[in-house]
Design an enzyme around this catalytic site. Structure first.
Site, mmCIF file in Angstrom:
data_model
loop_
_atom_site.group_PDB
_atom_site.id
_atom_site.type_symbol
_atom_site.label_atom_id
_atom_site.label_comp_id
_atom_site.label_asym_id
_atom_site.label_seq_id
_atom_site.Cartn_x
_atom_site.Cartn_y
_atom_site.Cartn_z
ATOM 1 C CG ASP A 93 -2.126 0.938 1.016
ATOM 2 O OD1 ASP A 93 -2.955 1.039 1.925
ATOM 3 O OD2 ASP A 93 -2.205 1.584 -0.044
ATOM 4 C CG ASP A 267 -5.763 -5.170 2.473
ATOM 5 O OD1 ASP A 267 -6.370 -4.392 1.713
ATOM 6 O OD2 ASP A 267 -5.380 -4.854 3.624
ATOM 7 C CB CYS A 305 -10.935 -26.490 10.252
ATOM 8 S SG CYS A 305 -9.512 -25.481 9.803
ATOM 9 C CB CYS A 307 -5.860 -25.175 10.150
ATOM 10 S SG CYS A 307 -6.449 -24.885 11.825
ATOM 11 C CB CYS A 310 -9.044 -27.587 13.336
ATOM 12 S SG CYS A 310 -9.722 -25.931 13.502
ATOM 13 C CG HIS A 336 -8.756 -21.681 12.723
ATOM 14 N ND1 HIS A 336 -9.295 -22.829 12.160
ATOM 15 C CD2 HIS A 336 -9.783 -20.808 12.841
ATOM 16 C CE1 HIS A 336 -10.586 -22.662 11.974
ATOM 17 N NE2 HIS A 336 -10.919 -21.447 12.373
HETATM 18 C C1 LIG Z 1 -9.747 -1.276 6.924
HETATM 19 N N1 LIG Z 1 -10.385 -0.440 5.947
HETATM 20 C C2 LIG Z 1 -9.682 0.158 4.959
HETATM 21 N N2 LIG Z 1 -8.366 -0.039 4.751
HETATM 22 C C3 LIG Z 1 -8.052 0.769 3.706
HETATM 23 C C4 LIG Z 1 -6.804 0.985 3.113
HETATM 24 C C5 LIG Z 1 -5.599 0.213 3.610
HETATM 25 C C6 LIG Z 1 -5.632 -1.203 3.034
HETATM 26 N N3 LIG Z 1 -4.832 -2.105 3.873
HETATM 27 C C7 LIG Z 1 -3.396 -1.849 3.830
HETATM 28 C C8 LIG Z 1 -2.733 -1.949 5.220
HETATM 29 C C9 LIG Z 1 -3.258 -0.873 6.177
HETATM 30 C C10 LIG Z 1 -2.544 -0.962 7.534
HETATM 31 C C11 LIG Z 1 -2.780 -2.328 8.156
HETATM 32 C C12 LIG Z 1 -2.286 -3.393 7.198
HETATM 33 C C13 LIG Z 1 -0.792 -3.243 6.973
HETATM 34 C C14 LIG Z 1 -0.526 -1.886 6.386
HETATM 35 C C15 LIG Z 1 -1.039 -0.810 7.334
HETATM 36 C C16 LIG Z 1 -1.238 -1.762 5.040
HETATM 37 C C17 LIG Z 1 -3.003 -3.297 5.856
HETATM 38 C C18 LIG Z 1 -6.731 1.947 2.078
HETATM 39 N N4 LIG Z 1 -5.502 2.212 1.481
HETATM 40 C C19 LIG Z 1 -5.422 3.172 0.545
HETATM 41 N N5 LIG Z 1 -4.224 3.460 -0.018
HETATM 42 N N6 LIG Z 1 -6.518 3.889 0.125
HETATM 43 C C20 LIG Z 1 -7.759 3.652 0.629
HETATM 44 O O1 LIG Z 1 -8.731 4.322 0.203
HETATM 45 C C21 LIG Z 1 -7.895 2.645 1.658
HETATM 46 C C22 LIG Z 1 -9.138 2.386 2.251
HETATM 47 C C23 LIG Z 1 -9.209 1.446 3.288
HETATM 48 N N7 LIG Z 1 -10.233 1.046 4.095
#
Ligand SMILES: CNc1nc2c(CCNC[C@]34C[C@H]5C[C@H](C[C@H](C5)C3)C4)c3nc(N)[nH]c(=O)c3cc2[nH]1
Length: 373
Positions: A93, A267, A305, A307, A310, A336
């Site tokens: 990200d 994710d 399951c 895993c 389990c 799990h």
């Molecule tokens: C939960 N809801 C939500 N997430 C979002 C994320 C992060 C996706 N996960 C990456 C992430 C975010 C945190 C936690 C883990 C590891 C690392 C830091 C990267 C997953 C998003 N990331 C970006 N660039 N843009 C969004 O609009 C967005 C909207 C979201 N709405």
């Protein structure tokens, strides 16, 4: 990296799709769930265990890794794949979402965001150019545009302004990415819950052109009904032949509903984070293993399951190691949960390929009791 990045759509069933994303580091079967490896580790899991759950790709993060140990250090050490011993695809990200939710003292301008590290208070700047450079230094296979994800609820004007800023940043991200065969840059659609703004965002991204498209700005507190309402139209604004990635989703029924509406990748921290707190997701619903009623229960979490948790342990044992705060507790429940999430994905891929996704969804919902079990 001579091999190219490409997406093969194999079958559709209603709006649901199944396919394969081909990358130089391996294939990603879609619909795909991506476990989260925030600080170069999927917490409580060895990489080979993450692979054993069925994951083809995992997720890294610009914000965390730029602060510690820094992208330059990871680059000097051979890149994130080598650093964390995961040689399959990694998606990173762009860091914007975390800056808004984690960092202190932020300043947002047309150029980008300046902020203070939540670790040591040092000052940092993220711009589209810097975010793309960090993701290049990390060596990630799928790079995300630097965007701004507005906190909801927000009024329409704020949503529109923020989306248009993100579209200008998407242009700069594309420019900064350059020509990198075998690597992909994904655009991120914004626009809140406003259908016309979502369409405007999709049009702006299509004009720039990306190897994949994310639906951003959701799973930020709007609730499942509003999220599904947006997903009833937003994916259709995106190119049909490119992967669609819904960011930050979600609970098992969120994931199933998103795939039914045309999403290919997701994710979420939920399976790993809740695994560490003793919350187990099963086909019959959620089990809070720390609850006293599990103290004498000789049965596994989930009879169906396969895993390690389990297959080899009772609820009583899992209850005990959580109550005793033993390290194995988070390891077993994380394994799990990730295994169960991948089992859902495999079930959907098979059902969509067989044209039986409707029936699969009905069975998925019928099995789930309401509330804890
Ligand atoms: C939960 N809801 C939500 N997430 C979002 C994320 C992060 C996706 N996960 C990456 C992430 C975010 C945190 C936690 C883990 C590891 C690392 C830091 C990267 C997953 C998003 N990331 C970006 N660039 N843009 C969004 O609009 C967005 C909207 C979201 N709405």
């Amino acid at each position: 990296m001579t091999k190219r990045f490409s997406f093969d759509l194999k079958a559709t069933d209603g709006k649901a799709r199944t396919g394969v994303i081909n990358t130089p580091r391996g294939e990603v079967r879609t619909p795909a769930f991506m476990p989260v490896g925030t600080a170069a580790t999927v917490k409580a899991m060895m990489p080979e265990s993450v692979r054993a759950t069925g994951a083809d790709i995992l997720l890294g993060n610009t914000y965390h890794l730029m602060l510690r140990p820094t992208a330059e250090r990871i680059d000097r050490l051979g890149g994130l794949h080598k650093f964390m011993n995961w040689e399959r695809p990694i998606l990173t990200d762009s860091g914007g979402f975390q800056v808004m939710s984690l960092a202190g003292l932020r300043k947002l301008t047309e150029k980008g965001v300046t902020f203070k590290s939540h670790i040591d208070g040092s000052k940092h700047e993220l711009t589209p150019e810097r975010s793309i450079e960090i993701q290049r230094l990390l060596g990630s296979d799928i790079v995300m545009c630097f965007d701004e994800c507005p906190a909801l609820p927000a009024d329409r004007e704020r949503i529109a302004e923020s989306m248009r800023l993100s579209m200008r940043w998407a242009e700069r991200s594309r420019e900064a990415f350059g020509d990198r065969p075998g690597h992909a840059l994904f655009g991120i659609m914004q626009g809140g819950l406003e259908q016309d703004l979502r369409e405007e965002s999709a049009e702006a991204l299509r004009k720039i052109g990306f190897e994949g498209y994310a639906v951003g700005g959701l799973a930020v507190g709007e609730g499942q009904e509003a999220m599904f309402g947006c997903l009833d139209y937003a994916p259709d604004f995106l190119p049909v032949d490119k992967p669609r990635y819904l960011m930050g989703v979600g609970k098992p029924d969120d994931i199933v509903g998103a795939v039914a509406r045309g999403i290919d990748m997701m994710d979420c921290v939920l399976p790993s984070r809740s695994g560490r707190t003793g919350q187990a997701f099963t086909r019959h619903g959620v089990v809070n293993i720390k609850n006293a009623r599990h103290a004498d229960d000789p049965r596994p979490l989930d009879e169906n399951c396969s895993c390690p948790a389990c297959s080899n342990y009772s609820r009583a044992y899992l209850h005990h190691v959580f109550r005793s705060n033993e390290m194995i507790s988070g390891m077993l429940l994380t394994w799990h949960n990730l295994h169960y999430f991948q089992e859902i994905m495999q079930g959907m891929r098979d059902a969509i390929a067989a044209g039986t996704f409707e029936a699969w969804q009905a069975e998925f919902h019928a099995q789930r009791a309401q509330g804890d079990i």
